[in-house]
Structure formats: structure tokens, C-alpha cells
Design a protein around this motif. Structure first.
Motif, PDB file in Angstrom:
ATOM      1  N   UNK A  25      25.508  34.509  51.089  1.00  0.00           N
ATOM      2  CA  UNK A  25      26.274  35.423  50.240  1.00  0.00           C
ATOM      3  C   UNK A  25      26.933  36.517  51.065  1.00  0.00           C
ATOM      4  N   UNK A  26      26.212  37.085  52.030  1.00  0.00           N
ATOM      5  CA  UNK A  26      26.769  38.136  52.877  1.00  0.00           C
ATOM      6  C   UNK A  26      27.939  37.597  53.688  1.00  0.00           C
ATOM      7  N   UNK A  27      27.795  36.383  54.201  1.00  0.00           N
ATOM      8  CA  UNK A  27      28.865  35.801  55.014  1.00  0.00           C
ATOM      9  C   UNK A  27      30.109  35.536  54.168  1.00  0.00           C
ATOM     10  N   UNK A  28      29.918  35.024  52.959  1.00  0.00           N
ATOM     11  CA  UNK A  28      31.061  34.769  52.079  1.00  0.00           C
ATOM     12  C   UNK A  28      31.757  36.077  51.722  1.00  0.00           C
ATOM     13  N   UNK A  29      30.987  37.091  51.342  1.00  0.00           N
ATOM     14  CA  UNK A  29      31.563  38.394  50.992  1.00  0.00           C
ATOM     15  C   UNK A  29      32.313  39.001  52.173  1.00  0.00           C
ATOM     16  N   UNK A  30      31.770  38.829  53.374  1.00  0.00           N
ATOM     17  CA  UNK A  30      32.421  39.382  54.566  1.00  0.00           C
ATOM     18  C   UNK A  30      33.805  38.785  54.761  1.00  0.00           C
ATOM     19  N   UNK A  31      33.908  37.454  54.675  1.00  0.00           N
ATOM     20  CA  UNK A  31      35.199  36.819  54.931  1.00  0.00           C
ATOM     21  C   UNK A  31      36.182  37.012  53.787  1.00  0.00           C
ATOM     22  N   UNK A  32      35.686  37.109  52.562  1.00  0.00           N
ATOM     23  CA  UNK A  32      36.578  37.451  51.446  1.00  0.00           C
ATOM     24  C   UNK A  32      37.122  38.861  51.639  1.00  0.00           C
ATOM     25  N   UNK A  33      36.251  39.792  52.043  1.00  0.00           N
ATOM     26  CA  UNK A  33      36.697  41.156  52.339  1.00  0.00           C
ATOM     27  C   UNK A  33      37.754  41.166  53.430  1.00  0.00           C
ATOM     28  N   UNK A  34      37.514  40.403  54.496  1.00  0.00           N
ATOM     29  CA  UNK A  34      38.445  40.381  55.621  1.00  0.00           C
ATOM     30  C   UNK A  34      39.815  39.873  55.187  1.00  0.00           C
ATOM     31  N   UNK A  35      39.836  38.764  54.433  1.00  0.00           N
ATOM     32  CA  UNK A  35      41.113  38.228  53.972  1.00  0.00           C
ATOM     33  C   UNK A  35      41.834  39.177  53.035  1.00  0.00           C
ATOM     34  N   UNK A  36      41.101  39.760  52.098  1.00  0.00           N
ATOM     35  CA  UNK A  36      41.711  40.710  51.160  1.00  0.00           C
ATOM     36  C   UNK A  36      42.244  41.928  51.891  1.00  0.00           C
TER      37      UNK A  36
END
Length: 281
Positions: A25-36
Motif C-alpha cells: 500500500x505504501x509503495x502504491x501510494x508513493x508512486x501515485x503521489x509521484x505521478x500526480x
């Protein structure tokens, strides 16, 4: 005898270990944050270019902005130089801020250069669509991550203790000398990391509220937003300054990722697996 001693020392030396540092979950949130963040930054610069100046107060002060991106023009009205003005002091930023080169190689008046904006051509409406769409994705993603921090009680990991505060001078020296933690110390954030990540956790809600304050519809529904920031132009300035702070945070974050081991850090954020160097005696 020498080879035997060397072998014994090698066998006694602690070996590196691999742990699972970040949950899926942390990894998914991190990359979604980065893209956004990338899309929001580029579309935000597109929006800013529609009026590349900042004033602080309830109304726009066109004559005395505290920050502006503009261009000097010749008698024919063509831009000859880009100028960035901060608190009344101008800086020549030709070719990048204020005036940048277009596809034909000629200077064109732009706040931020077209290659850094989304879309590349000046289109305020399209820039807003990109910005608002990915802003809501970022908000939802942030709520999921924050709920995870609360649920797993990881929010305490970001709160510096009294011992952490006393260790600030040492942490600064260690960072300046590029001394990175080893062993069990690498399992925890140091005080500078805690303060940096905590500042982002605080900055994001303010950034979002400032962005909402710039919407007339939101102001009508929640008039206290204007009172909170002291006007729409003050909210715009706060939004821009906080976004600038987050850009600086990301730059420092990326530099530290590279200096402390880019492969190890990237692997931990993609697969979760992180290799810890054991402290050598």
C-alpha cells in the motif's frame, strides 16, 4: 597464518541483511503521489502563466507584486529579455523564466517555458482540467495513506522525540559528511527525515485548502476559506509558495536517494526489499 587471520575476520564480520521496508500500500501510494505531483506541477505552471505575478492581500496589486515573471520588449513589442522580479529586485532570466525560446528559436513571452507546462501551448482551461482532475486523485490517495498511518500507528514514527531534537546538530553534520545510518539505525527515520516528512504532511492540507479558496464556487459554499487566507490572492500566493517548497523537498529527496544508494532505494520502493548494511566494528 595471515590468510587464516583474514578468513577469521571475514567470518566474524556481520553480513548485510534484506528486509521488507515498505508495504504494498505504501509503495502504491508513493508512486501515485509521484505521478500526480508531476502532472500538478506542470499544469500548475500552465495556470500560473495566465497571470505570472503574485500579490499578498484580498485583491490583486498589479503595480507592486512581490513576485513576477515578465519580459522586456523592444519598440515593436517583441520580447528581448526575461525578467524575474522578487520583492522589487529584478533578475535577468532570459531563455528560461519570463521569456523563453519557441519552436522557431525566437524569444516568446512566457512565465514558465512551454516545455515545462501542461499543455505546452497556452491554454488555461485545459491546464485547469488537468490540475483539478489529478488534484482529486492526490487528495483521495493522501486520505488512504493517512488512514494507513493512523491505523498502523506509523504516524508516531514521524513525530520527533526530545532526544531527536537534541540530535539535530549531529544529524546535520552526518548529512553534510554523507554518513548514512547502518544496522538497526537504518530501520528508523533520523530527526531531519522526521521533520522533513512531517512538514510535508502539514503542508499538503494547507496547499489543498489554498487551492480550494481560489474557486468562487468553493468560496460561496465555504466563505470561511477567504477569511482563513485573507483573500483569494493571498491564497494563490500561499498555494504557489507551498508548491515551491514541495518542489525543493522533492529535489533534496532525490539527491539523498542517489547519494545513499539509488539501486537499493529504488528497489525498496518497487519491491519493498531493502538491503541494510550492518555496522562494521
Amino acid at each position: 597464518m595471515t590468510s587464516l587471520s583474514s578468513a577469521l575476520r571475514a567470518s566474524e564480520a556481520p553480513s548485510d541483511r534484506v528486509i521488507v521496508r515498505h508495504s504494498p500500500l505504501v509503495r502504491i501510494c508513493h508512486w501515485v503521489n509521484a505521478g500526480c505531483f508531476v502532472v500538478l506541477l506542470m499544469s500548475g505552471m500552465q495556470i500560473f502563466n495566465a497571470d505570472p505575478a503574485l500579490t499578498w492581500g484580498p485583491a490583486t496589486n498589479f503595480d507592486h507584486p512581490f513576485f513576477s515573471l515578465s519580459a522586456r520588449e523592444n519598440d515593436d513589442g517583441d520580447p528581448t529579455a526575461g525578467v524575474t522580479t522578487i520583492f522589487g529586485r529584478p533578475f535577468n532570466t532570459t531563455g528560461f523564466l519570463g521569456a523563453s525560446r519557441g519552436d522557431d528559436g525566437q524569444l516568446e513571452e512566457h512565465g514558465f517555458p512551454s516545455w515545462a507546462t501542461l499543455p505546452a501551448y497556452q491554454d488555461l482551461a485545459m491546464g485547469r482540467r488537468w490540475h483539478f482532475f489529478f488534484a482529486w486523485i492526490l487528495v483521495l490517495n493522501g486520505l488512504v495513506y493517512f488512514a494507513y498511518l493512523i491505523g498502523r500507528r506509523h504516524i508516531r514514527d514521524l513525530w520527533p522525540s526530545a532526544a531527536d531534537i537534541r540530535a539535530i546538530p549531529r544529524a546535520i553534520v552526518d548529512h553534510a559528511r554523507l554518513r548514512f545510518p547502518e544496522g538497526d539505525e537504518a530501520l528508523h527515520y533520523n530527526v531531519l527525515q522526521k521533520l522533513a516528512y512531517l512538514s510535508v504532511v502539514v503542508a499538503f492540507p494547507i496547499l489543498i485548502l489554498a487551492g480550494l479558496t481560489m474557486s468562487p464556487a468553493m468560496d460561496a459554499a465555504f466563505p470561511w476559506l477567504l477569511s482563513l487566507f485573507g483573500g483569494r490572492q493571498a491564497a494563490r500566493a500561499a498555494h504557489f509558495l507551498l508548491a515551491t517548497y514541495l518542489v525543493l523537498f522533492v529535489i533534496v529527496h532525490l539527491v539523498m536517494v542517489v547519494l545513499s544508494g539509488p539501486i537499493n532505494n529504488m528497489r525498496s520502493m518497487i519491491t519493498g526489499r531493502y538491503r541494510i548494511k550492518e555496522a562494521r566494528r
